[in-house]
Design a protein around this motif. Structure first.
Motif, mmCIF file in Angstrom:
data_model
loop_
_atom_site.group_PDB
_atom_site.id
_atom_site.type_symbol
_atom_site.label_atom_id
_atom_site.label_comp_id
_atom_site.label_asym_id
_atom_site.label_seq_id
_atom_site.Cartn_x
_atom_site.Cartn_y
_atom_site.Cartn_z
ATOM 1 N N SER A 28 0.844 -1.186 0.000
ATOM 2 C CA SER A 28 0.000 0.000 0.000
ATOM 3 C C SER A 28 0.879 1.234 0.000
ATOM 4 N N SER A 29 0.474 2.257 -0.715
ATOM 5 C CA SER A 29 1.157 3.546 -0.612
ATOM 6 C C SER A 29 0.921 4.133 0.773
ATOM 7 N N PHE A 30 1.674 5.156 1.107
ATOM 8 C CA PHE A 30 1.587 5.752 2.436
ATOM 9 C C PHE A 30 0.184 6.317 2.703
ATOM 10 N N ILE A 31 -0.172 6.355 3.988
ATOM 11 C CA ILE A 31 -1.479 6.866 4.416
ATOM 12 C C ILE A 31 -1.281 8.128 5.253
ATOM 13 N N TRP A 32 -2.301 8.976 5.269
ATOM 14 C CA TRP A 32 -2.255 10.215 6.065
ATOM 15 C C TRP A 32 -2.740 9.933 7.477
ATOM 16 N N GLN A 33 -1.977 10.388 8.487
ATOM 17 C CA GLN A 33 -2.357 10.235 9.884
ATOM 18 C C GLN A 33 -2.387 11.607 10.540
ATOM 19 N N GLU A 34 -3.580 12.068 10.871
ATOM 20 C CA GLU A 34 -3.736 13.369 11.512
ATOM 21 C C GLU A 34 -3.371 13.285 12.993
ATOM 22 N N GLY A 35 -2.842 14.401 13.541
ATOM 23 C CA GLY A 35 -2.659 14.527 14.980
ATOM 24 C C GLY A 35 -1.371 13.985 15.542
ATOM 25 N N VAL A 36 -0.415 13.612 14.686
ATOM 26 C CA VAL A 36 0.875 13.115 15.179
ATOM 27 C C VAL A 36 1.989 13.654 14.289
ATOM 28 N N VAL A 37 3.193 13.669 14.840
ATOM 29 C CA VAL A 37 4.393 14.009 14.094
ATOM 30 C C VAL A 37 5.360 12.841 14.218
ATOM 31 N N LEU A 38 6.084 12.547 13.152
ATOM 32 C CA LEU A 38 7.046 11.443 13.146
ATOM 33 C C LEU A 38 8.349 11.908 13.776
ATOM 34 N N HIS A 39 8.801 11.166 14.787
ATOM 35 C CA HIS A 39 10.047 11.481 15.488
ATOM 36 C C HIS A 39 11.072 10.396 15.217
ATOM 37 N N LYS A 40 12.239 10.791 14.682
ATOM 38 C CA LYS A 40 13.331 9.860 14.394
ATOM 39 C C LYS A 40 14.536 10.213 15.267
ATOM 40 N N PHE A 41 15.152 9.202 15.846
ATOM 41 C CA PHE A 41 16.176 9.373 16.886
ATOM 42 C C PHE A 41 17.414 8.565 16.503
ATOM 43 N N TRP A 42 18.589 9.221 16.554
ATOM 44 C CA TRP A 42 19.867 8.567 16.268
ATOM 45 C C TRP A 42 20.783 8.672 17.479
ATOM 46 N N GLN A 43 21.195 7.541 18.015
ATOM 47 C CA GLN A 43 22.125 7.530 19.142
ATOM 48 C C GLN A 43 23.560 7.606 18.633
ATOM 49 N N PHE A 44 24.392 8.378 19.322
ATOM 50 C CA PHE A 44 25.810 8.515 18.979
ATOM 51 C C PHE A 44 26.673 8.143 20.183
ATOM 52 N N ASP A 45 27.927 7.766 19.908
ATOM 53 C CA ASP A 45 28.878 7.499 20.976
ATOM 54 C C ASP A 45 29.438 8.795 21.561
ATOM 55 N N GLU A 46 29.531 9.832 20.731
ATOM 56 C CA GLU A 46 30.024 11.129 21.161
ATOM 57 C C GLU A 46 29.009 12.196 20.772
#
Length: 336
Positions: free
Chosen positions: A134-152
């Protein structure tokens, strides 16, 4: 089966030639037995669209060679979609092919059909292999949060130059407010970078002012439309501020730079940001953190509204925000 008499001391070029001719090799003293059909053929494990609606990602069970995997004529899509290009990603992700397609419709079922694609040993995928997605769907009321951990401790430049950015974060969550940490918290980790991505949907025509706030630095971008490639820098925190400190700073920042109508380095063509009701405008916060307190957030007001007060929750919530999500993968947790 056939026997091949060769010496035990086989060189690397000979080994490559035998692999190219699809042979499995078994060494018994001075005799090497080769059996046709070296390894298993690749298969499709996943297909998915993209939030740009003009790409399809096809993931195979193993690495595929660039000549056949990158040949657009080896792929077909249902629903009238056309394919203009195909690219095999670099190792170690060379089991993934990105197809450039005509515009997909939101939340629509498609089927990709694959022929002639070979693995690195020359084994071809089963003819007419298919995968529905399926192609992407619209989701109202949220924001996508992406997190990258680093050593420094990273900075904005090292985050954006990291090979994991932007598609391979350490973790992903959905946030009901345009902020991280959840609920205005001021301690959610250390030595990390993160990104909030979604869309602002104005409730009315008019001029808007955006505010950013973070500990440590962050940039706030707004697109002139729903296309992320048209994003422009509209506000910035160069030092740090406590969580939800919209009209004050902690250290190393200029309070005017944190608001779009006073930020002198704004890339928006005017200080007034005029937007149309109901349209979706791509919005993005990018932020890095070393140690101590940490947060990132954005809020918005109409130009006729009073300024936000320190401590106020972001107005970017509910029907004012949303994001496109991939329905082909596991559900993303909501943090707040």
């Amino acid at each position: 089966m056939h026997l091949v008499l060769v010496g035990i001391d086989i060189n690397q070029n000979q080994m490559k030639m035998l692999k190219k001719n699809k042979c499995i090799l078994f060494l018994f003293g001075a005799i090497m037995v080769s059996i046709s059909s070296y390894g298993a053929a690749p298969s499709i494990t996943l297909a998915t669209g993209s939030d740009s609606f003009n790409e399809v990602k096809v993931i195979f069970s193993e690495a595929v060679d660039s000549a056949t995997g990158g040949n657009a004529s080896n792929y077909k899509l249902s629903g009238g979609l056309t394919i203009s290009g195909a690219n095999v990603e670099a190792a170690p992700n060379d089991n993934t092919v990105i197809l450039q397609t005509s515009q997909q419709s939101v939340g629509t079922e498609y089927t990709v059909t694959v022929n002639n694609v070979q693995d690195l040993s020359g084994n071809a995928i089963e003819a007419g292999s298919t995968m529905e997605f399926s192609s992407f769907i619209w989701q109202e009321g949220v924001v996508l949060h992406k997190f990258w951990q680093f050593d420094e401790t990273p900075n904005l430049e090292t985050l954006q130059n990291d090979p994991r950015f932007p598609d391979n974060p350490t973790s992903v969550t959905l946030e009901p407010y345009w902020e991280y940490g959840p609920g205005g918290s001021n301690e959610s980790g250390g030595n990390y970078g993160n990104q909030l991505v979604g869309y602002f949907v104005p409730p009315a025509d008019g001029n808007y002012i955006f505010f950013t706030n973070s500990d440590d630095p962050s940039n706030l971008y707004l697109s002139t439309d729903d296309d992320p490639t048209n994003k422009l820098l509209i506000a910035q925190e160069t030092g740090w501020s406590n969580a939800r400190s919209w009209v004050s700073v902690g250290g190393g920042s200029n309070v005017d730079d944190k608001r779009s109508d006073l930020f002198w380095e704004s890339e928006w063509p005017t200080y007034d940001i005029k937007l149309d009701a109901g349209n979706r405008y791509y919005l993005e916060s990018i932020h890095t953190e070393g140690g101590g307190g940490d947060s990132v957030a954005a809020t918005v007001i109409r130009t006729s509204d009073p300024d936000p007060q320190d401590g106020d929750a972001p107005t970017l919530t509910g029907a004012l925000i949303g994001t496109y999500l991939d329905p082909n993968v596991a559900a993303i947790p909501i943090k707040q």
